[in-house]
Design a protein around this motif. Sequence first.
Motif, PDB file in Angstrom:
ATOM      1  N   TYR A   1       0.835  -1.205   0.000  1.00  0.00           N
ATOM      2  CA  TYR A   1       0.000   0.000   0.000  1.00  0.00           C
ATOM      3  C   TYR A   1       0.869   1.253   0.000  1.00  0.00           C
ATOM      4  CZ  TYR A   1      -3.381   3.508   1.361  1.00  0.00           C
ATOM      5  OH  TYR A   1      -4.152   4.640   1.387  1.00  0.00           O
TER       6      TYR A   1
ATOM      7  N   TYR B   1       2.440   5.107  -2.863  1.00  0.00           N
ATOM      8  CA  TYR B   1       2.719   6.519  -2.649  1.00  0.00           C
ATOM      9  C   TYR B   1       4.178   6.868  -2.894  1.00  0.00           C
ATOM     10  CZ  TYR B   1      -1.924   7.072  -0.653  1.00  0.00           C
ATOM     11  OH  TYR B   1      -3.289   7.112  -0.490  1.00  0.00           O
TER      12      TYR B   1
ATOM     13  N   GLY C   1      -5.441  10.559  15.423  1.00  0.00           N
ATOM     14  CA  GLY C   1      -6.530  10.063  14.593  1.00  0.00           C
ATOM     15  C   GLY C   1      -7.399   9.065  15.332  1.00  0.00           C
TER      16      GLY C   1
ATOM     17  N   GLU D   1     -10.918   6.438  14.432  1.00  0.00           N
ATOM     18  CA  GLU D   1     -11.906   5.902  13.496  1.00  0.00           C
ATOM     19  C   GLU D   1     -12.968   5.168  14.312  1.00  0.00           C
ATOM     20  OE1 GLU D   1     -13.413   4.636   9.577  1.00  0.00           O
ATOM     21  OE2 GLU D   1     -12.043   6.206  10.241  1.00  0.00           O
TER      22      GLU D   1
ATOM     23  N   ARG E   1      -8.325   1.244   7.865  1.00  0.00           N
ATOM     24  CA  ARG E   1      -8.807   2.480   7.246  1.00  0.00           C
ATOM     25  C   ARG E   1      -8.024   3.689   7.751  1.00  0.00           C
ATOM     26  NH1 ARG E   1     -13.821  -0.072   8.341  1.00  0.00           N
ATOM     27  NH2 ARG E   1     -14.269   1.326  10.109  1.00  0.00           N
ATOM     28  N   LEU E   2      -7.745   3.692   9.045  1.00  0.00           N
ATOM     29  CA  LEU E   2      -6.986   4.803   9.629  1.00  0.00           C
ATOM     30  C   LEU E   2      -5.557   4.809   9.091  1.00  0.00           C
ATOM     31  CD1 LEU E   2      -7.495   7.078  11.655  1.00  0.00           C
ATOM     32  CD2 LEU E   2      -6.753   5.531  13.487  1.00  0.00           C
TER      33      LEU E   2
ATOM     34  N   ALA F   1      -4.595   3.639   6.210  1.00  0.00           N
ATOM     35  CA  ALA F   1      -4.634   4.055   4.803  1.00  0.00           C
ATOM     36  C   ALA F   1      -4.686   5.573   4.668  1.00  0.00           C
ATOM     37  CB  ALA F   1      -5.842   3.418   4.116  1.00  0.00           C
ATOM     38  N   ARG F   2      -5.382   6.240   5.574  1.00  0.00           N
ATOM     39  CA  ARG F   2      -5.495   7.688   5.514  1.00  0.00           C
ATOM     40  C   ARG F   2      -4.231   8.402   5.994  1.00  0.00           C
ATOM     41  NH1 ARG F   2     -10.531   7.195   8.129  1.00  0.00           N
ATOM     42  NH2 ARG F   2      -9.744   8.349   9.930  1.00  0.00           N
ATOM     43  N   GLN F   3      -3.600   7.846   7.004  1.00  0.00           N
ATOM     44  CA  GLN F   3      -2.570   8.629   7.690  1.00  0.00           C
ATOM     45  C   GLN F   3      -1.139   8.155   7.497  1.00  0.00           C
ATOM     46  OE1 GLN F   3      -3.983   8.786  11.835  1.00  0.00           O
ATOM     47  NE2 GLN F   3      -4.651  10.869  11.396  1.00  0.00           N
TER      48      GLN F   3
END
Length: 218
Positions: A20, A24, A115, A117, A140-141, A143-145
């Motif tokens: 993942y 980036y 953070g 979630e 999910r957290l 993936a965002r941060q």
Amino acid sequence: MASALILLTGHREAPYLTDYLRGYSDTLPIHHVTDHEDLERECLPGRVLIAFCTAVIVPRHLLDRLGRPAFNFHPGPPTYPGRSPESFAVYDGATRFGATSHVMAPRVDEGPIVGVEWFDVPPGTGQMGLADLAFQATLRLFARQAPIMALSSQPMKVLDVRWSGRKTSRADYDRMTDLPADIGAAEFERRLKAFGEDPETRITVTLHGRRFLLEQEA
């Protein structure tokens, strides 16, 4: 941007999290570590340490050596710091649960929170079901941060959220799985739902100074 990323997590999670992050940046070195020996070798100045769903406690001298914030993704909300948060939440009858990301501190689950979630707990959810939902929320957290933590030169914003509740430990968990001899039917079912669904958990009962292991029939 960090000189390298240290990813502290299990062998099962590491390939997926690494892939993942590679979406980036395909140039940032990523070093997977699982224990204190790995950490001693890889925690070098200028690197960013990110821990994901791990019970490994990073000592102060390694956090200081990095010279920049390290982050942890905890599969439980700020109201359930410590070990096995899903079990104590099920035992308490919690209707909301979640995942937390925070700056690491020498003591577990005490660093500033960056953070959260949250999600609603479906009625009837037990230990393993809530653990799975919490893992998904933690993903999910992450993936965002996590890409921001690894690649941005800007510090993560600290939320106006504080840790609360009792910080649980392995000893607390073990006490809940050692049943009193006079346990009632309702409490017995409550304990099994919160602590007895994990196949690796040993449910015991102590009678007249001797401890016995309970086995459930398939």
